[in-house]
Design an enzyme around this catalytic site. Sequence first.
Site, short mmCIF file in Angstrom:
data_model
loop_
_atom_site.label_atom_id
_atom_site.label_comp_id
_atom_site.label_asym_id
_atom_site.label_seq_id
_atom_site.Cartn_x
_atom_site.Cartn_y
_atom_site.Cartn_z
N LYS A 109 -1.72 22.73 47.30
CA LYS A 109 -1.46 21.94 46.09
C LYS A 109 -1.68 22.81 44.88
O LYS A 109 -2.78 23.32 44.66
CB LYS A 109 -2.39 20.72 46.04
CG LYS A 109 -2.39 19.97 44.70
CD LYS A 109 -3.34 18.77 44.69
CE LYS A 109 -3.45 18.14 43.30
NZ LYS A 109 -4.39 16.99 43.25
N ASP A 151 -3.79 18.62 35.70
CA ASP A 151 -3.63 17.22 36.09
C ASP A 151 -4.23 16.29 35.04
O ASP A 151 -5.43 16.04 35.02
CB ASP A 151 -4.30 16.98 37.45
CG ASP A 151 -4.16 15.53 37.92
OD1 ASP A 151 -3.33 14.79 37.34
OD2 ASP A 151 -4.86 15.15 38.88
N LYS A 161 -6.05 10.16 32.89
CA LYS A 161 -7.47 10.29 33.20
C LYS A 161 -8.29 10.08 31.93
O LYS A 161 -7.80 10.33 30.84
CB LYS A 161 -7.76 11.70 33.73
CG LYS A 161 -7.29 11.95 35.14
CD LYS A 161 -7.67 13.35 35.59
CE LYS A 161 -7.20 13.64 37.00
NZ LYS A 161 -7.79 12.79 38.04
N ASP A 197 -1.64 9.29 38.92
CA ASP A 197 -2.73 10.25 39.09
C ASP A 197 -2.96 10.63 40.55
O ASP A 197 -3.69 11.56 40.85
CB ASP A 197 -4.02 9.69 38.47
CG ASP A 197 -5.08 10.74 38.25
OD1 ASP A 197 -4.74 11.95 38.34
OD2 ASP A 197 -6.24 10.37 37.98
N GLU A 246 -1.13 12.30 42.44
CA GLU A 246 0.08 13.13 42.43
C GLU A 246 0.05 14.23 43.48
O GLU A 246 1.09 14.70 43.92
CB GLU A 246 0.27 13.74 41.03
CG GLU A 246 -0.48 15.04 40.74
CD GLU A 246 -2.01 14.91 40.78
OE1 GLU A 246 -2.51 13.78 40.66
OE2 GLU A 246 -2.69 15.93 40.94
N ARG A 266 -0.71 14.30 46.60
CA ARG A 266 -0.09 13.93 47.88
C ARG A 266 1.44 13.91 47.77
O ARG A 266 2.14 14.20 48.74
CB ARG A 266 -0.66 12.58 48.36
CG ARG A 266 -0.40 11.43 47.43
CD ARG A 266 -1.36 10.26 47.68
NE ARG A 266 -2.69 10.52 47.11
CZ ARG A 266 -3.72 9.67 47.21
NH1 ARG A 266 -3.58 8.53 47.87
NH2 ARG A 266 -4.88 9.97 46.66
N1 BES Z 1 -6.91 16.14 41.26
C1 BES Z 1 -7.41 14.84 41.47
C2 BES Z 1 -8.60 14.80 42.42
C3 BES Z 1 -9.88 15.36 41.90
C4 BES Z 1 -10.72 14.60 41.09
C5 BES Z 1 -10.30 16.61 42.28
C6 BES Z 1 -11.92 15.11 40.67
C7 BES Z 1 -11.50 17.12 41.85
C8 BES Z 1 -12.32 16.36 41.04
C9 BES Z 1 -6.31 13.97 42.07
O1 BES Z 1 -5.03 14.26 41.65
C10 BES Z 1 -6.59 12.56 41.62
O2 BES Z 1 -6.50 12.32 40.46
N2 BES Z 1 -6.95 11.70 42.55
C11 BES Z 1 -7.29 10.38 42.24
C12 BES Z 1 -6.64 9.48 43.28
C13 BES Z 1 -6.71 8.04 42.93
C14 BES Z 1 -5.82 7.75 41.76
C15 BES Z 1 -6.28 7.26 44.15
C16 BES Z 1 -8.80 10.25 42.29
O3 BES Z 1 -9.43 10.90 43.15
O4 BES Z 1 -9.36 9.59 41.44
ZN ZN Z 2 -4.66 16.17 41.08
MN MN Z 3 -4.50 13.26 39.84
#
Ligand code: BES
Ligand code: ZN
Ligand code: MN
Length: 490
Positions: free
Chosen positions: A256, A261, A268, A338, A340, A342
């Site tokens: 990835k 992001d 966020k 968010d 994204e 996957r």
């Molecule tokens: N890049 C983030 C995951 C992440 C969060 C990595 C904090 C490291 C530290 C990912 O794209 C994301 O935003 N995931 C969301 C998924 C949710 C919307 C189902 C998350 O983990 O909050």
């Molecule tokens: Zn992400």
């Molecule tokens: Mn994200």
Amino acid sequence: MKINIIKKNTNPSGSLVLFAYEKDDSHKLSAFALQIDKKTGGAISKASSFGKFKGKFGQMVEILAPTGIEANRVLLVGIGKSPYISPKQAQQLGGKIIVKLMYCGDDTIWIDGEYHGADIGFGVRLRHYKFDKYYTTEKNIKISSVLQVNIMTDDISTAKSQLDEFEKIADGVIMARDLVSEPGNILYPESYAEQIKEMTSLGLEVEVLHEDAMEELGMEAILGVGQGSSSETLMVIMKWNGSNKKTTQPVAFVGKGVTFDTGGISLKPGAGMEDMKFDMGGSAAVVGAMKALAGRNAKVNVIGIVGLVENMPSGTAQRPGDVVNSMSGQTIEVINTDAEGRLVLADCLWYCQDKYKPKLIIDLATLTGAMLVALGQDYAGIFSNNDKLCKQLSVAGDAVDEPVWRLPIGDGYDKLINSDIADMKNIGGRYAGSITAAQFLQRFVNKTPWVHIDIAGTAWKQKASDLAAKGATGYGVRLLDRFIKDNYED
Ligand code: BES
Ligand code: ZN
Ligand code: MN
């Protein structure tokens, strides 16, 4: 900083590092330390006897301006109960030693490298790294004084060839750390792809898929993530053909590479958002591993695929509720923009299998915040359809101190991502967030043996460790390299 393997020298200048081990509630000097101690008229044994020094692992005594030898200082380092250290301990000691000496003022360090000298050097190199390119004055940052580290051993040729290999692996780790540390205004898909292209000098083949080619292939999942950004979305394919066998299916790594992001329209919160420059950590591990494998001329065929994209909110950005069609033909309802990563991996995984028919796939991603809740920052989570691969990764991870822990996947979790209007949605419910993310990925994996590694907790650390300053760890490079070395080379 240069690391040299050198013959034992009983009268070096600069800083001299010697070892002692625990013995009966006290300590004993190693053979080489005893030799030096004699020359100093017993200064080292005296200095180490009246303090709290017991020779415990990592414990240190510093003896300044010893008489009888040229060195400015002797650093006596404890190695624990056994008079012998393991390779992993040697690496940790290398890290501890350089932390202690990098600001001491001496430019040369001499280390007793009788046991696992090359590993000590590897630890030194990894821990000495600092991402300091944006400092313009010395006001805010200390600069290491160390220019040379001489590891002394009688078995020069073995240690030299080991160190050569370690240097190549360290090059990969450091490239991954540099990539992860770069801010989003410097590292974006196009500039990232340019850096990867430079690796052709190592004998890697590099191919870049642009948006038009991806559209042609029906990759709406990854393209949707990037549609709000002014940067072009790119997929970069690296090929290393190091195997001598005529026909071997390649091993594949997929990463990835979300260069920043923001969350997109599902924005966020502001606090801590700057951390999301590290959301390309999975791709950095893949790029770093490819660099290490090519550098050390590994006898294996590997494909590395990274999806490079920026997730931004804008007038052209993807909306929550949008339905996209992936390359696999499966449709996805994007409930949360968010989630994204996957979406990016879905098309990368499918393309990888469709085009290269790999014998196995390992994907790495900073995929879910829930990973930090589940495992914290020491272990990465793995999710897989194959027990043997998990075992191999787990053994490799323990060996290089990049450990992994397996979490379950299964039909019950899979149901949680069913959608009312498309084949699936891109988030599950409130629970088991890392698992439902893995479940999503699995829908894009055929029969290929596959492991997903969620490195959200391990790619970046707020605290330094023995082998890394605080910040980017380069997690995954050593793991993948070791996994290949132990299992998949000719
Ligand atoms: N890049 C983030 C995951 C992440 C969060 C990595 C904090 C490291 C530290 C990912 O794209 C994301 O935003 N995931 C969301 C998924 C949710 C919307 C189902 C998350 O983990 O909050
Ligand atoms: Zn992400
Ligand atoms: Mn994200």
